[in-house]
Write an enzyme that holds these catalytic residues in place. Structure first.
Site, PDB file in Angstrom:
ATOM      1  N   GLY A 147       0.830  -1.212   0.000  1.00 59.25           N
ATOM      2  CA  GLY A 147       0.000   0.000   0.000  1.00 59.25           C
ATOM      3  C   GLY A 147       0.864   1.260   0.000  1.00 59.25           C
ATOM      4  NE  ARG A 205      -2.793  -3.689  -0.220  1.00 54.77           N
ATOM      5  CZ  ARG A 205      -1.993  -3.378   0.798  1.00 54.77           C
ATOM      6  NH1 ARG A 205      -0.906  -4.088   1.034  1.00 54.77           N
ATOM      7  NH2 ARG A 205      -2.282  -2.355   1.574  1.00 54.77           N
ATOM      8  CG  ASP A 241       4.194  -7.282   7.355  1.00 57.26           C
ATOM      9  OD1 ASP A 241       3.641  -6.514   6.545  1.00 57.26           O
ATOM     10  OD2 ASP A 241       3.565  -8.116   8.034  1.00 57.26           O
ATOM     11  CB  THR A 251       3.574  -0.605   7.337  1.00 57.73           C
ATOM     12  OG1 THR A 251       2.176  -0.774   7.609  1.00 57.73           O
ATOM     13  CG2 THR A 251       4.328  -0.875   8.615  1.00 57.73           C
ATOM     14  CG  ASP A 296      -1.497  -1.072   9.185  1.00 61.07           C
ATOM     15  OD1 ASP A 296      -2.116  -0.056   8.841  1.00 61.07           O
ATOM     16  OD2 ASP A 296      -1.804  -2.221   8.807  1.00 61.07           O
ATOM     17  CG  ASP A 329       1.847  -3.628  11.763  1.00 52.68           C
ATOM     18  OD1 ASP A 329       2.468  -3.322  10.738  1.00 52.68           O
ATOM     19  OD2 ASP A 329       0.726  -4.165  11.751  1.00 52.68           O
ATOM     20  NE  ARG A 336      -3.428  -5.765   5.703  1.00 52.47           N
ATOM     21  CZ  ARG A 336      -2.252  -5.534   5.122  1.00 52.47           C
ATOM     22  NH1 ARG A 336      -1.160  -6.086   5.595  1.00 52.47           N
ATOM     23  NH2 ARG A 336      -2.178  -4.752   4.080  1.00 52.47           N
TER      24      ARG A 336
HETATM   25  O1  F6P Z   1      -1.155  -1.958   5.208  1.00 53.92           O
HETATM   26  C1  F6P Z   1      -1.576  -0.671   5.251  1.00 53.92           C
HETATM   27  C2  F6P Z   1      -3.062  -0.571   5.007  1.00 53.92           C
HETATM   28  O2  F6P Z   1      -3.350   0.787   4.886  1.00 53.92           O
HETATM   29  C3  F6P Z   1      -3.917  -1.254   6.071  1.00 53.92           C
HETATM   30  O3  F6P Z   1      -4.104  -0.447   7.194  1.00 53.92           O
HETATM   31  C4  F6P Z   1      -5.190  -1.511   5.300  1.00 53.92           C
HETATM   32  O4  F6P Z   1      -5.902  -2.613   5.823  1.00 53.92           O
HETATM   33  C5  F6P Z   1      -4.697  -1.835   3.935  1.00 53.92           C
HETATM   34  O5  F6P Z   1      -3.439  -1.201   3.801  1.00 53.92           O
HETATM   35  C6  F6P Z   1      -5.634  -1.376   2.833  1.00 53.92           C
HETATM   36  O6  F6P Z   1      -5.094  -1.771   1.626  1.00 53.92           O
HETATM   37  P1  F6P Z   1      -5.715  -1.441   0.197  1.00 53.92           P
HETATM   38  O7  F6P Z   1      -5.340  -0.022  -0.124  1.00 53.92           O
HETATM   39  O8  F6P Z   1      -5.059  -2.410  -0.705  1.00 53.92           O
HETATM   40  O9  F6P Z   1      -7.194  -1.603   0.310  1.00 53.92           O
END
Ligand code: F6P
Length: 343
Positions: free
Chosen positions: A10, A72, A102, A124, A126, A128, A170
């Site tokens: 992301g 992704r 990660d 990230t 998040d 984490d 997440r």
């Molecule tokens: O990993 C970062 C993140 O922003 C998470 O918090 C979230 O669940 C995910 O990516 C959303 O991803 P996408 O943009 O592919 O929907």
């Protein structure tokens, strides 16, 4: 040297600052800088990349997103993607800087074990990633959460309502907890410290008994529905591929419905979603993304492959990729407890 840079997973505010730092330093030393398009996807079928020049990197420190594009991309389905990436790095690049979370760093570590000249950069939203106090994008995300809570506060107070605010996160509760702390949420609900629906209702009632007729609850999207009296029917996504997208799974709405149904509160839900990932990075993200981007370039020049510059004790430190690639850093109890004090 031909130094490739890619951003995978992301996007996050601050990616461009890291690309700029590594790229500018490399150009100044006379190297070729190659921007790989769309993360690992740019290395799989054909080598999709283009040289980056000074003019491409100028003026981008304050821009959100990533000028390289990102995806992704699942290298293991169909099988063979990792081997293809390994070959492509060997054919096209002398070194690769892989900026990602990660999932990205697990792949980077696998590639480094097989001799790829690769260095990571921690990103990230998040927050984490194991082994680092800083991840690109997190500071911007919590600033957006805090500002949103400031705005929701006035309308919640006016209407004596319960506001449920769903944040990203997440698998962990960093965004909900620190965004909630900064924005004055009076309850944070996170995966690390599960709460029952009864405990949440009691929290709102406790405030009411003390004359506080509104409540603001920040809930991380990754909170399991079954801890709130629901059924977790779908496999949780680890990479955003193959599983559910957590924002569409709707933990915020689920919690709001439960609170209305079981306690009769007047509840509204706000899902902050990708607003947390869009737009300009904060100064903190610009500065630290620049520092870890510069750290990655330094590691490349010193041929310290299989490593990643992380932040510990306010210093950029180079550590093996294996230190960040094996799990998630959980929200500590101390921060969680601090979130529960101010209500
Ligand atoms: O990993 C970062 C993140 O922003 C998470 O918090 C979230 O669940 C995910 O990516 C959303 O991803 P996408 O943009 O592919 O929907």
């Amino acid at each position: 040297m031909r130094i490739g840079i890619l951003t995978a997973g992301g996007d996050a505010p601050g990616l461009n600052a890291a690309i700029r730092a590594a790229g500018e330093l490399a150009l100044r030393d006379g190297h070729d800088v190659i921007g790989v398009a769309n993360g690992w996807a740019g290395l799989v079928h054909e080598f999709t990349a283009s040289p980056l020049y000074d003019r491409d990197l100028r003026g981008i420190i304050g821009q959100g997103g990533t000028l390289l594009g990102t995806e992704r991309f699942d290298l293991d389905h169909p099988a063979g993607g990792r081997d293809r990436v390994l070959e492509s790095i060997g054919e096209n690049l002398d070194a690769l800087i892989a900026i990602g979370g990660d999932g990205t760093q697990r792949i980077s570590s696998w590639l480094a074990d097989r001799g790829a000249p690769i260095v990571g950069v921690p990103k990230t939203l998040d927050n984490d990633l194991l082994g680092t106090d800083y991840c690109i994008g997190f500071d911007t995300a919590i600033s957006i959460v805090a500002e949103s809570l400031d705005r929701l506060y006035t309308t919640a107070a006016s209407h004596h309502r319960v506001m449920v605010v769903e944040t990203m996160g997440r698998s962990t509760g960093w965004v909900a907890a620190l965004g909630g702390l900064a924005g004055g949420a009076d309850l944070v609900v996170v995966p690390e410290f599960p709460m029952t629906i009864e405990e949440i209702i009691e929290h709102v009632n406790h405030r009411r008994r003390n004359g506080l007729m509104f409540s603001i609850i920040a809930v991380a999207e990754g909170v399991h529905l079954d801890t709130l009296g629901g059924v977790e029917s779908s496999r949780l996504s680890t990479e955003g591929i193959g599983g559910v997208r957590l924002a569409t799974r709707g933990v915020g709405n689920f919690l709001a419905n439960k609170l209305e149904e079981l306690a009769g509160f007047d509840v509204r839900t706000t899902v902050l979603g990708h607003l947390q990932r869009g737009g300009a990075p904060t100064a903190h993200d610009r500065i630290w993304a620049t520092r870890v981007g510069a750290g990655a370039y330094k590691a490349v020049i010193e041929q310290k492959f299989g490593t990643i510059p992380v932040v510990r004790n306010n210093q950029v430190t180079l550590v093996p990729l294996t230190e960040v690639a094996g799990g998630q850093r959980k929200l500590p109890r101390e921060i969680y407890d601090l979130c529960s004090i101010f209500f």
